[in-house]
Design a protein around this motif. Sequence first.
Motif, short mmCIF file in Angstrom:
data_model
loop_
_atom_site.label_atom_id
_atom_site.label_comp_id
_atom_site.label_asym_id
_atom_site.label_seq_id
_atom_site.Cartn_x
_atom_site.Cartn_y
_atom_site.Cartn_z
N TYR A 55 -18.91 77.75 -3.25
CA TYR A 55 -17.87 78.77 -3.49
C TYR A 55 -17.11 78.49 -4.79
CZ TYR A 55 -18.36 80.31 1.42
OH TYR A 55 -18.82 80.79 2.63
N GLU A 56 -16.82 77.21 -5.04
CA GLU A 56 -16.06 76.86 -6.25
C GLU A 56 -16.86 77.13 -7.52
OE1 GLU A 56 -14.87 72.79 -5.59
OE2 GLU A 56 -13.70 73.41 -3.83
N ASN A 57 -18.15 76.84 -7.48
CA ASN A 57 -19.00 77.02 -8.65
C ASN A 57 -19.51 78.44 -8.81
OD1 ASN A 57 -19.79 74.30 -10.17
ND2 ASN A 57 -19.39 73.84 -8.02
N ILE A 58 -19.69 79.12 -7.67
CA ILE A 58 -20.19 80.51 -7.70
C ILE A 58 -19.27 81.36 -6.79
CG2 ILE A 58 -22.25 81.98 -7.49
CD1 ILE A 58 -23.93 79.38 -7.27
N PRO A 59 -18.08 81.75 -7.30
CA PRO A 59 -17.10 82.44 -6.44
C PRO A 59 -17.65 83.68 -5.72
CG PRO A 59 -16.09 81.78 -8.50
CD PRO A 59 -17.55 81.47 -8.63
N LYS A 60 -18.60 84.37 -6.35
CA LYS A 60 -19.14 85.59 -5.71
C LYS A 60 -19.92 85.27 -4.44
CE LYS A 60 -21.76 85.86 -9.65
NZ LYS A 60 -22.60 86.44 -10.70
N LEU A 61 -20.37 84.00 -4.28
CA LEU A 61 -21.05 83.62 -3.02
C LEU A 61 -20.10 83.71 -1.84
CD1 LEU A 61 -23.42 80.57 -3.60
CD2 LEU A 61 -24.04 82.87 -2.87
N GLU A 62 -18.81 83.48 -2.10
CA GLU A 62 -17.82 83.60 -1.02
C GLU A 62 -17.80 85.05 -0.51
OE1 GLU A 62 -13.59 81.66 0.19
OE2 GLU A 62 -14.21 81.58 -1.91
N ARG A 63 -17.85 85.99 -1.46
CA ARG A 63 -17.90 87.42 -1.07
C ARG A 63 -19.18 87.73 -0.30
NH1 ARG A 63 -17.94 89.81 -5.92
NH2 ARG A 63 -19.98 90.83 -5.85
N PHE A 64 -20.29 87.17 -0.78
CA PHE A 64 -21.57 87.37 -0.10
C PHE A 64 -21.51 86.89 1.35
CE2 PHE A 64 -25.49 85.06 1.14
CZ PHE A 64 -26.32 86.14 1.37
N PHE A 65 -21.04 85.64 1.56
CA PHE A 65 -20.98 85.11 2.92
C PHE A 65 -19.96 85.85 3.78
CE2 PHE A 65 -23.35 81.36 1.36
CZ PHE A 65 -24.29 81.30 2.37
#
Length: 197
Positions: free
Chosen positions: A119-129
Amino acid sequence: MIKEKAQPLLNYISKYISLTESEEAFLLSKITYRKYLKGQFMVQQGDVCKYECFVISGCTKTFYVDEEGQEHIVMFSIEDWWTSDIGSFITQTPADYNVQCLENTELIMFLYDDIEPLYENIPKLERFFRQIIEKALVASQKRIVRSFSLSAKDRYLYFRNQYPKIEQRIPQYMIASYLGITKEFLSKIKSQLILEQ
């Protein structure tokens, strides 16, 4: 090697967000590919669930066993679906559920300790999950409503229409368990449907 194995996951993610090459490389560095044999457990009741898993191939069932030893199936997962005890994974507390492979199964696994760095390195993954978990929550709530409001026959018809690929792959007694009925009652429903055709 891992990119080739993880391609179905990357295709799935691309339906929600687009990753740059460096983001994809970082994601690939944080995931694990693993094969399980039919009958193997990925999570057992009482253990802490360490992984959130994406199914590349195969089929799993998520279930709990009550004090009488009765099995209650709450979910099946096949290709392009997620599987784990999500409550145990998020809270890192003992699992309420078992997750067992019904076929030889290939998974891409996200370790709990790697989620925050992702999440810290790829913030958009937080949105994905978040979107994935929101969809799972909605599906779970709708399933609860169906279990209260639909007859066993209508629950079976819904299951068959919604998940046509699953019914061919799992034993009837497991479908009955998922629907909350006996396998004998499911046989009656199926016989009745044949007569109605």
